[in-house]
Each structure stands twice: as C-alpha cells, then as structure tokens.
Write a protein that holds these residues in place. Structure first.
Motif, PDB file in Angstrom:
ATOM      1  N   LEU A  55       0.847  -1.194   0.000  1.00  0.00           N
ATOM      2  CA  LEU A  55       0.000   0.000   0.000  1.00  0.00           C
ATOM      3  C   LEU A  55       0.874   1.233   0.000  1.00  0.00           C
ATOM      4  CD1 LEU A  55      -0.159   1.425   3.133  1.00  0.00           C
ATOM      5  CD2 LEU A  55      -1.263  -0.759   3.575  1.00  0.00           C
ATOM      6  N   GLY A  56       0.275   2.362  -0.333  1.00  0.00           N
ATOM      7  CA  GLY A  56       1.045   3.588  -0.274  1.00  0.00           C
ATOM      8  C   GLY A  56       0.314   4.785  -0.844  1.00  0.00           C
ATOM      9  N   PRO A  57       0.591   5.959  -0.300  1.00  0.00           N
ATOM     10  CA  PRO A  57      -0.025   7.185  -0.782  1.00  0.00           C
ATOM     11  C   PRO A  57       0.794   7.859  -1.879  1.00  0.00           C
ATOM     12  CG  PRO A  57       1.166   7.612   1.265  1.00  0.00           C
ATOM     13  CD  PRO A  57       1.362   6.160   0.936  1.00  0.00           C
ATOM     14  N   GLY A  58       0.100   8.341  -2.871  1.00  0.00           N
ATOM     15  CA  GLY A  58       0.695   9.142  -3.936  1.00  0.00           C
ATOM     16  C   GLY A  58      -0.373  10.111  -4.394  1.00  0.00           C
ATOM     17  N   THR A  59      -0.663  10.160  -5.685  1.00  0.00           N
ATOM     18  CA  THR A  59      -1.806  10.942  -6.147  1.00  0.00           C
ATOM     19  C   THR A  59      -3.082  10.398  -5.528  1.00  0.00           C
ATOM     20  OG1 THR A  59      -0.646  11.339  -8.228  1.00  0.00           O
ATOM     21  CG2 THR A  59      -3.001  11.809  -8.188  1.00  0.00           C
ATOM     22  N   GLY A  60      -3.150   9.082  -5.356  1.00  0.00           N
ATOM     23  CA  GLY A  60      -4.227   8.420  -4.633  1.00  0.00           C
ATOM     24  C   GLY A  60      -3.634   7.552  -3.540  1.00  0.00           C
ATOM     25  N   LEU A  61      -4.438   6.599  -3.034  1.00  0.00           N
ATOM     26  CA  LEU A  61      -3.969   5.650  -2.024  1.00  0.00           C
ATOM     27  C   LEU A  61      -4.156   4.253  -2.586  1.00  0.00           C
ATOM     28  CD1 LEU A  61      -2.976   4.899   0.837  1.00  0.00           C
ATOM     29  CD2 LEU A  61      -5.372   5.032   1.599  1.00  0.00           C
ATOM     30  N   GLY A  62      -3.048   3.628  -2.975  1.00  0.00           N
ATOM     31  CA  GLY A  62      -3.111   2.304  -3.581  1.00  0.00           C
ATOM     32  C   GLY A  62      -2.989   1.196  -2.566  1.00  0.00           C
ATOM     33  N   VAL A  63      -3.681   0.083  -2.822  1.00  0.00           N
ATOM     34  CA  VAL A  63      -3.636  -1.085  -1.945  1.00  0.00           C
ATOM     35  C   VAL A  63      -3.715  -2.346  -2.808  1.00  0.00           C
ATOM     36  CG1 VAL A  63      -4.694  -2.331  -0.017  1.00  0.00           C
ATOM     37  CG2 VAL A  63      -4.847   0.172  -0.113  1.00  0.00           C
ATOM     38  N   GLY A  64      -2.868  -3.312  -2.512  1.00  0.00           N
ATOM     39  CA  GLY A  64      -2.939  -4.617  -3.153  1.00  0.00           C
ATOM     40  C   GLY A  64      -2.577  -5.692  -2.150  1.00  0.00           C
ATOM     41  N   ALA A  65      -2.924  -6.924  -2.462  1.00  0.00           N
ATOM     42  CA  ALA A  65      -2.612  -8.047  -1.582  1.00  0.00           C
ATOM     43  C   ALA A  65      -1.794  -9.078  -2.351  1.00  0.00           C
ATOM     44  CB  ALA A  65      -3.890  -8.682  -1.040  1.00  0.00           C
ATOM     45  N   LEU A  66      -0.941  -9.789  -1.621  1.00  0.00           N
ATOM     46  CA  LEU A  66      -0.044 -10.770  -2.229  1.00  0.00           C
ATOM     47  C   LEU A  66      -0.003 -12.025  -1.370  1.00  0.00           C
ATOM     48  CD1 LEU A  66       2.308 -11.645  -4.166  1.00  0.00           C
ATOM     49  CD2 LEU A  66       3.850 -10.486  -2.551  1.00  0.00           C
ATOM     50  N   ALA A  67      -0.200 -13.168  -2.004  1.00  0.00           N
ATOM     51  CA  ALA A  67       0.024 -14.463  -1.363  1.00  0.00           C
ATOM     52  C   ALA A  67       1.165 -15.154  -2.100  1.00  0.00           C
ATOM     53  CB  ALA A  67      -1.238 -15.320  -1.416  1.00  0.00           C
ATOM     54  N   ARG A  68       2.128 -15.673  -1.346  1.00  0.00           N
ATOM     55  CA  ARG A  68       3.226 -16.443  -1.933  1.00  0.00           C
ATOM     56  C   ARG A  68       3.002 -17.908  -1.608  1.00  0.00           C
ATOM     57  NH1 ARG A  68       6.829 -15.193  -5.611  1.00  0.00           N
ATOM     58  NH2 ARG A  68       8.579 -16.092  -4.455  1.00  0.00           N
ATOM     59  N   ARG A  69       2.946 -18.740  -2.656  1.00  0.00           N
ATOM     60  CA  ARG A  69       2.717 -20.162  -2.497  1.00  0.00           C
ATOM     61  C   ARG A  69       3.703 -20.922  -3.380  1.00  0.00           C
ATOM     62  NH1 ARG A  69       0.346 -18.558   1.114  1.00  0.00           N
ATOM     63  NH2 ARG A  69      -1.773 -18.926   1.841  1.00  0.00           N
ATOM     64  N   GLY A  70       4.617 -21.651  -2.752  1.00  0.00           N
ATOM     65  CA  GLY A  70       5.564 -22.455  -3.503  1.00  0.00           C
ATOM     66  C   GLY A  70       6.410 -21.649  -4.468  1.00  0.00           C
ATOM     67  N   GLY A  71       6.777 -20.448  -4.063  1.00  0.00           N
ATOM     68  CA  GLY A  71       7.591 -19.594  -4.908  1.00  0.00           C
ATOM     69  C   GLY A  71       6.826 -18.836  -5.968  1.00  0.00           C
ATOM     70  N   VAL A  72       5.504 -18.947  -5.970  1.00  0.00           N
ATOM     71  CA  VAL A  72       4.658 -18.280  -6.963  1.00  0.00           C
ATOM     72  C   VAL A  72       3.891 -17.151  -6.289  1.00  0.00           C
ATOM     73  CG1 VAL A  72       2.707 -18.574  -8.546  1.00  0.00           C
ATOM     74  CG2 VAL A  72       4.429 -20.374  -8.328  1.00  0.00           C
ATOM     75  N   SER A  73       3.813 -16.002  -6.964  1.00  0.00           N
ATOM     76  CA  SER A  73       3.061 -14.853  -6.452  1.00  0.00           C
ATOM     77  C   SER A  73       1.616 -14.913  -6.938  1.00  0.00           C
ATOM     78  CB  SER A  73       3.687 -13.542  -6.923  1.00  0.00           C
ATOM     79  OG  SER A  73       4.928 -13.313  -6.305  1.00  0.00           O
ATOM     80  N   ILE A  74       0.687 -14.842  -5.998  1.00  0.00           N
ATOM     81  CA  ILE A  74      -0.736 -14.732  -6.314  1.00  0.00           C
ATOM     82  C   ILE A  74      -1.162 -13.333  -5.882  1.00  0.00           C
ATOM     83  CG2 ILE A  74      -3.042 -15.674  -5.943  1.00  0.00           C
ATOM     84  CD1 ILE A  74      -1.595 -18.294  -5.060  1.00  0.00           C
ATOM     85  N   VAL A  75      -1.465 -12.484  -6.845  1.00  0.00           N
ATOM     86  CA  VAL A  75      -1.734 -11.069  -6.582  1.00  0.00           C
ATOM     87  C   VAL A  75      -3.231 -10.808  -6.655  1.00  0.00           C
ATOM     88  CG1 VAL A  75      -1.409  -8.721  -7.458  1.00  0.00           C
ATOM     89  CG2 VAL A  75       0.526 -10.314  -7.381  1.00  0.00           C
ATOM     90  N   ILE A  76      -3.728 -10.067  -5.679  1.00  0.00           N
ATOM     91  CA  ILE A  76      -5.138  -9.683  -5.647  1.00  0.00           C
ATOM     92  C   ILE A  76      -5.222  -8.174  -5.798  1.00  0.00           C
ATOM     93  CG2 ILE A  76      -7.272  -9.688  -4.300  1.00  0.00           C
ATOM     94  CD1 ILE A  76      -6.176 -12.156  -2.830  1.00  0.00           C
ATOM     95  N   GLU A  77      -5.890  -7.733  -6.880  1.00  0.00           N
ATOM     96  CA  GLU A  77      -6.083  -6.305  -7.099  1.00  0.00           C
ATOM     97  C   GLU A  77      -7.225  -5.807  -6.217  1.00  0.00           C
ATOM     98  OE1 GLU A  77      -6.472  -5.199 -11.175  1.00  0.00           O
ATOM     99  OE2 GLU A  77      -4.794  -6.448 -11.846  1.00  0.00           O
ATOM    100  N   THR A  78      -7.047  -4.646  -5.615  1.00  0.00           N
ATOM    101  CA  THR A  78      -8.086  -4.071  -4.759  1.00  0.00           C
ATOM    102  C   THR A  78      -8.195  -2.567  -5.002  1.00  0.00           C
ATOM    103  OG1 THR A  78      -6.979  -3.235  -2.748  1.00  0.00           O
ATOM    104  CG2 THR A  78      -7.112  -5.628  -2.988  1.00  0.00           C
ATOM    105  N   GLU A  79      -9.251  -1.989  -4.477  1.00  0.00           N
ATOM    106  CA  GLU A  79      -9.398  -0.537  -4.374  1.00  0.00           C
ATOM    107  C   GLU A  79      -9.562  -0.185  -2.898  1.00  0.00           C
ATOM    108  OE1 GLU A  79      -9.042   1.874  -6.551  1.00  0.00           O
ATOM    109  OE2 GLU A  79      -8.535   0.455  -8.146  1.00  0.00           O
ATOM    110  N   GLY A  80      -8.682  -0.795  -2.083  1.00  0.00           N
ATOM    111  CA  GLY A  80      -8.776  -0.644  -0.631  1.00  0.00           C
ATOM    112  C   GLY A  80      -8.580   0.772  -0.132  1.00  0.00           C
ATOM    113  N   GLY A  81      -7.965   1.642  -0.944  1.00  0.00           N
ATOM    114  CA  GLY A  81      -7.796   3.020  -0.507  1.00  0.00           C
ATOM    115  C   GLY A  81      -9.095   3.781  -0.388  1.00  0.00           C
TER     116      GLY A  81
END
Length: 333
Positions: A146-172
């Motif tokens: 997460l982090g603030p810039g022009t907006g406030l971005g948020v994303g989630a990440l799960a690591r499973r067996g060396g693989v990244s599973i990314v979840i896009e969000t509008e959590g800001g």
C-alpha cells in the motif's frame, strides 16, 4: 540507442501525475530487468497513447512487440478510466494505436505486489521491527502492499511455492475511521465539504492538503498554504506548526490504515509501503507515531508488534512489477 531483442517488451506505470515507461527483459536468472527508463508528466499529454507514442519514438526504429501497463484504475473491462486523472482509453484501441501484438493491463498496486518478490534487502527499509526474511526468499506467506501518492493504492499478495498470487483491490477507498475524539472532530470538519470520507481523502497528496485544512479548522488557525509541497516544506522548517502537526498526523493515520489492512487480509508476513509520498515522508514515518498506531489494534496488539513494515526504496517498483508480470506469460515460466 536501446537494443530491442525479440524477448524484450514495453512496460509502463501510469499514475495520476506521472507516466513511466521502460523496456523490460529477463536476466540470466530469469529476474526482471529494466532499460531505457523515462518518466513523463501526464499533464503534458492529451492521452496515454500520445505519451506512450512519444516514448516509443525515442527508441528509434526498433519497437517492442508486446506490453504490460500498470494503471491507477480498476481493470475490469476494455474501458479504462483513471480515478485521479482525466485520461481514459480502450485497451484494444490502445494496443492497435501502439502497434503491439499483445497488451496486458494490471492495476498499479498489483504491479507493486508483483515487484515485491523481486526486491532485495537494499531495496527496502524497515519501519520498527525488522525481518530477516523477504517475500521473495521462498517461503509461503501473506502480504499487503500500500502507499499514498496521487491516490492511495492497496494490493494483496500471497506467496505459495515460490509463486506470487496477486489480488487487485481498491482498498484506498474504504471509509476513514477516526481513532480518537480529535480525529472525530476532523471527520466532522471534512464532512462540511465531502459527503463521504474515504481513507484516500486524507492519505494522498490532495489528502494531506485536506487534512491540513481540517486541522486548521478544528484548531482555530487560518490555513495559509495551498499545496502539499508547501505543507511538507513548512513542516520541515516548523514541526510544531499546523503544517508540522498535519504531517505528523498523516503518518499516524497511515500507520493505523496499514494495520487495518493487515487485519483485513491476514497479512502476517508484513506490509510493503510504496508510493511517492512514502519516500518524501520517510523520516517522519520512522520517527513519528506510524508504528504505534499500526500496532494499536486492541486484542491483536501483541500479534501486530511482530508484523514487519518495509518501506520500498527501489526507484521504480511499478515498472519492476509490470516487468515481473510480463515474464509470467512466457512459455518457459
């Protein structure tokens, strides 16, 4: 002149203020690399296609055949409309205009999440409790970016067996929750101008200005500055001023929000802080109330004390993540 190999592809990180471009590829270990990085002001171009075309023209006659663009917008259909920018476009039309064989669109903080597994120790800085293990070290885990810039971005990440599973969000855009009586007064002051107060309404560039004006209104002081940059400069010169108090409170609220994000996503592996404002306010974040508000979660305070927060210091995490996402599509991955 940048050499474009058959395996190279175009990457972009498009925010509300800046449009960043690069040519991506993989090194000998399969890790993403970036070349020909260029940053353009979005306000100087009528469309994203015009900005991207300017960048491609600077490369000479060789052009990449595919691209991955990270955009500060939900990516749910062919039509993309930026949350904090007047730009909008069709993905298919943009692909045609740029003469690309394929174009992948992802959310900008999904790109940062893809970058996390490719960050090295010198690409991050611990806020409070440190960790000897990074997300890319091979173990399984859940993380929030997460982090603030022009907006406030948020994303989630799960690591499973060396693989990244990314979840896009509008959590800001979740609602702002005051943590004490003073913050409730700030919320009431903000309600005079906005029917709904999201976290982004306070935790962003414009949000810092909104927060400063609310602090002045509650404390009975005149608001004498008009831009986030002026607030930051005056805060550095006079930490006890309304600007200084606003910046300190901004960092506290960011800590509270980051802690809530950990609880919402079960991100016990840690938080990765990104965003242009994070870099500018890092000294305030490190020495102020960020960590205290991050940990202050009632019955979960003991657990939260063990959760690391890492500020990303890599200069281009969005481009790095777009490159990492592009490499996932290769047949050999």
């Amino acid at each position: 002149m940048t050499v474009i190999s058959p395996s190279s592809f175009l990457v972009a990180d498009i925010g509300g203020t800046n449009a960043r471009f690069a040519i991506a590829d993989a090194d000998g270990q399969g890790r993403p690399t970036l070349a020909a990085i260029r940053e353009l002001r979005a306000s100087e171009y009528p469309t994203l296609a015009a900005a991207a075309g300017d960048y491609l023209a600077s490369l000479g006659t060789e052009r990449p055949r595919t691209g991955v663009f990270a955009v500060a917008s939900p990516v749910t259909s062919d039509a993309i409309r930026f949350t904090n920018s007047p730009w909008s476009f069709s993905v298919r039309a943009l692909q045609t205009e740029l003469a690309l064989e394929a174009l992948v669109l992802i959310n900008d903080f999904a790109a940062v999440a893809h970058a996390v597994a490719n960050l090295r120790r010198d690409d991050v800085r611990a806020i409070g409790v440190d960790t000897t293990t990074l997300a890319g070290d091979g173990g399984d885990g859940h993380y929030v970016v997460l982090g603030p810039g022009t907006g406030l971005g948020v994303g989630a990440l799960a690591r499973r067996g060396g693989v990244s599973i990314v979840i896009e969000t509008e959590g800001g855009h979740v609602g702002f929750a005051p943590g004490n009586a003073y913050e409730l007064k700030l919320l009431e002051a903000l309600w005079r101008d906005h029917p709904r107060i999201s976290a982004e309404r306070l935790l962003s560039g414009q949000g810092l200005l909104n927060l400063y004006r609310a602090v002045c209104a509650v404390d009975g002081e005149p608001a004498s500055v008009d831009t986030p940059e002026q607030i930051s400069r005056q805060a550095a010169a006079a930490p006890e001023s309304a600007c200084g108090r606003s910046v300190a409170l901004f960092c506290e609220l960011l800590g509270a929000f980051a802690g809530d994000a950990v609880l919402m996503h079960g991100a016990w592996g840690g938080v990765y802080l990104a965003g242009g404002i994070t870099q500018k306010l890092l000294p305030w974040i490190e020495r102020g109330g960020f960590r205290g508000r991050f940990e202050s979660k009632g019955r979960f305070e003991t657990l939260m004390k063990r959760v690391p927060v890492l500020a990303i210091t890599h200069p281009q995490p969005g481009l790095l993540g777009a490159a990492a996402r592009g490499l996932l599509a290769r047949p050999d991955r």
